[in-house]
Design an enzyme around this catalytic site. Structure first.
Site, mmCIF file in Angstrom:
data_model
loop_
_atom_site.group_PDB
_atom_site.id
_atom_site.type_symbol
_atom_site.label_atom_id
_atom_site.label_comp_id
_atom_site.label_asym_id
_atom_site.label_seq_id
_atom_site.Cartn_x
_atom_site.Cartn_y
_atom_site.Cartn_z
ATOM 1 N N THR A 167 43.438 32.148 45.479
ATOM 2 C CA THR A 167 44.631 32.384 44.673
ATOM 3 C C THR A 167 45.397 33.606 45.162
ATOM 4 O OG1 THR A 167 43.546 31.421 42.748
ATOM 5 C CG2 THR A 167 45.457 32.821 42.331
ATOM 6 N N GLY A 206 36.892 37.070 41.882
ATOM 7 C CA GLY A 206 35.853 37.892 41.269
ATOM 8 C C GLY A 206 34.971 38.539 42.317
ATOM 9 N N GLU A 451 40.563 26.927 37.768
ATOM 10 C CA GLU A 451 40.219 25.573 38.207
ATOM 11 C C GLU A 451 41.269 24.546 37.769
ATOM 12 O OE1 GLU A 451 38.168 24.888 40.414
ATOM 13 O OE2 GLU A 451 37.238 26.855 40.480
#
Length: 709
Positions: A167, A206, A451
């Site tokens: 992303t 993350g 997602e």
């Protein structure tokens, strides 16, 4: 003052308040007794229902208890201080949790499944999440044997820590629009990775902020100026000795979020960073030494996409567990919280006995069961597809994709709104972190976006439904028959017939699951027709001769109706899954009273949806205004029938107090003593005078006193 005088004063004070305390105690009720009485009145066989709901049955439940015992008293697994940790402390604790679980698994000889259960029980994600969840699976799934041999061993040993950087600031769902570029330099046999725009900055991965040393970076592959789309590259982003960024790499943490603050989500930019050609994971597509691109086989593309479908199916499976936690906390608290009495001198009424409280919370228990059963059905569907995929058959993929897409969206929407309903139902205590509800909400709400954005996923499902509707209409028009349809959209065969008003002349008719199925499926038919009519109308407005599904101004102008179609389709799937599960052997074997109560719960689930969206059914012509009162009456009757059993129904989810970590949702109902104990343990209360006394409050108050002198 002597001790004897102090005792005398205390005894005198006790006499002063004695009469008043007696009056108060006369109407006070111990919440633990209230919860015991709730459990005594139910006809649900909780133990047997626990065995049905739990993964692995009774053995699975016992296993969870053993795993909790291994971690709950460790320095990293304790939850006693969880709600009082700072951002830095959360980050460090999250890392210690991952390492602690790793050590326990090795020491106790536990399985991978045990490790996943421990991770879920401790419930403190940290910087290692994507290392195990995305980085390693991507290496295995997309690397050549040589690449796997190079990267997997140090990854499993945690010699390197990875993340997955896809992303970007400017792109999430639209992967073809990613702006990070990977250009091949033939002379050097290297790729140059670069971030050409501000929005090319990787954002959100993350563990990227301060933990990861490596990343799988999705970048657009360019060969001689030709764009081959996003491809995965393994890149080192930090020095293994100093943990500082590699040359040309800018990386850091993106800052605090609503939740998940133990995870260091990060940003990442590249300034003409060179990496060797074998940094490109080349199991499916390759770049040769000469700079020739070898594309993946079409079947490999389908296999890769199936992995994404699995992740969405797993989200569907997890939704029921999260909502059932919120429902457990809220139902237990509302079953012991007392508020208001119309008869002075009598105990106040239990909140759950009020009609609106019951309307708020009993459907939350019903929805938890619906999501739980839908999660099982979704995974069964995925496993069936996996079996076919191994044989090279991908025929189920379009239906599986459409199903997982709309259910990922609908189940996460229901879970987020459901947690908030439960939180509000707990009044002021629902606002307290000690209830466990705020963290449950803040940590889960990101599922609406990750997602796949829910709106985009609904549009993908709507495209599948509209395509099948066009097939139905074409087949009926040209051949007078309906073409074969997948199970989940078989209701579209009814689109060639007029919608008729349901035969509902009394409330009892609405307790027929087949009639409810007709109502729910006919609403879907109405929405499908309406969506197609909207597309055709917009095509005429934009002067197009035909409809282009999923892109263009006609499609974009029809989004609202299309998203509505996907939602109604998802509701039908939830309804059918609930009633289908009730007919399976494990539930049929339950005692008759428990089966009856579950059947009523399923009726309530569907009827509350019909009541909440009654306008849909009236607009579709499935119900009339004269029939609407029967719906309201049916819902109220079911709420009254289920009220004695709702505590038992949430108990059957078997959430341990350790897992809930809630002062107001514990099994024994001792709400107020737990709240006080947790408040006293607050580090903010470490001193009697408070942290601001020395620097601010004390000097301020003392100056005021001196000025008066």
């Amino acid at each position: 003052m002597s001790m004897s005088m102090s005792i005398q004063k205390k005894e005198a004070a006790a006499k002063v308040v004695s009469s008043a305390c007696g009056t108060v105690r006369q109407t006070w009720r111990d919440p633990r007794d209230d919860l015991r009485k709730e459990r005594e009145q139910t006809e649900v066989d909780v133990k047997q229902l626990e065995d049905v709901l739990a993964q692995g049955g009774r053995k699975g439940l016992e296993r969870v208890k053993r795993l909790i015992a291994l971690v709950k008293d460790t320095t990293w697994g304790t939850k006693e201080d969880r709600y009082f940790l700072t951002r830095d402390q959360l980050h460090k604790r999250g890392l210690r949790v991952a390492l602690g679980i790793r050590d326990v698994v090795k020491r106790e000889g536990l399985s991978f499944d045990d490790a996943m259960v421990l991770r879920k029980l401790v419930d403190l994600p940290g910087g290692f999440e994507l290392h195990f969840g995305m980085f390693i699976p991507t290496l295995i799934g997309q690397g050549t044997p040589e690449q796997v041999n190079k990267w997997l061993k140090p990854s499993l040993a945690c010699k390197i820590i990875g993340t997955y950087a896809q992303t970007e600031m400017g792109h999430g769902t639209f992967l073809r629009g990613l702006e990070t570029v990977a250009c091949f330099d033939r002379d050097a046999d290297e790729f140059v990775i670069h971030s050409p725009t501000p929005t090319a900055t990787k954002w959100w991965p993350g563990g990227l902020g301060k933990t990861a040393t490596h990343a799988v970076v999705m970048a657009r592959l360019f060969l001689d100026g030709k764009d081959y789309g996003p491809h995965p590259f393994v890149m080192q982003i930090r020095d293994l000795a100093t943990h500082k960024p590699m040359p040309g790499v800018a990386v850091g943490d993106i800052g605090p979020k609503m939740g998940y603050n133990g995870v260091d989500n990060g940003y990442l930019r590249f300034d003409h960073v060179r990496v060797p050609r074998d940094s490109l994971l080349q199991k499916y597509s390759k770049v040769t030494r000469e700079g020739e691109y070898i594309p993946p086989h079409p079947s490999n593309t389908k296999s890769s996409y199936a992995t994404l479908v699995f992740v969405r199916a797993d989200i569907v499976k997890g939704a029921g567990e999260v909502l059932s936690k919120a429902a457990t906390i809220a139902v237990r608290y509302n079953a012991v919280r007392r508020q208001t009495t119309h008869m002075p001198g009598s105990p106040e009424e239990i909140i759950l006995n009020y009609q609106q409280s019951a309307r708020n919370l009993i459907p939350m228990a019903a929805t938890s069961y619906a999501l739980h059963f839908m999660g099982e059905s979704m995974m069964d569907m995925y496993k069936e597809f996996e079996g076919q995929k191994e044989k090279g058959h991908f025929g189920m993929l379009p239906e599986l994709h459409a199903t997982s897409s709309c259910l990922k969206a609908l189940t996460t929407w229901l879970t987020v709104s459901g947690i908030e309903t439960c939180r509000q139902a707990c009044g002021g205590y629902g606002y307290s972190a000690l209830s466990g509800l705020p963290s449950l909400y803040c940590n889960y709400v990101q599922n609406l976006t990750w997602e796949g954005d829910n709106t985009i996923l609904c549009l993908q499902t709507a495209r599948y439904i509209v395509k099948n509707l066009l097939r139905v209409l074409k087949g009926h028009q040209e051949k007078g028959q309906v073409p074969p349809l997948a199970d989940t959209v078989r209701y579209l065969a009814g689109a060639v017939k007029p919608i008729r008003v349901a035969e509902v002349s009394c409330v009892d008719h609405l307790y027929d699951s087949e009639l409810l199925d007709t109502l729910m499926s006919q609403r879907c038919v109405f929405y499908a027709r309406s969506a197609l009519e909207t597309l055709e109308s917009n095509a005429r407005k934009h002067k197009h001769s035909e409809i282009v599904l999923y892109e263009g101004d006609v499609w974009n102008a029809s989004h609202v109706r299309l998203v509505g179609l996907a939602k109604t389709h998802g509701w039908l799937l939830l309804h059918r899954s609930f009633f289908k599960k009730l007919g399976q052997s494990s539930l049929v074997a339950l005692p008759a009273d428990t089966r009856r109560i579950l059947h009523d719960l399923a009726l309530l689930f569907t009827l509350t949806q019909i009541e909440d969206t009654l306008g849909d059914f009236l607009e579709a012509g499935v119900l009339t205004q004269d029939q609407a009162p029967f719906v309201h009456e049916a819902v109220q009757n079911l709420l009254i029938k289920l009220r004695p059993d709702v505590v038992a129904l949430v108990d059957a989810f078997a959430h341990d107090d350790y897992a809930l970590n809630s002062a107001i949702g514990s099994y024994d109902g001792d709400v107020y003593n737990r709240l006080l104990a947790m408040a006293k343990s607050n580090p903010f209360n470490a001193t009697e005078e408070g942290p601001a006394w020395q620097d601010i409050l004390g000097p301020f108050l003392n100056r005021q006193a001196k000025s008066k002198l």
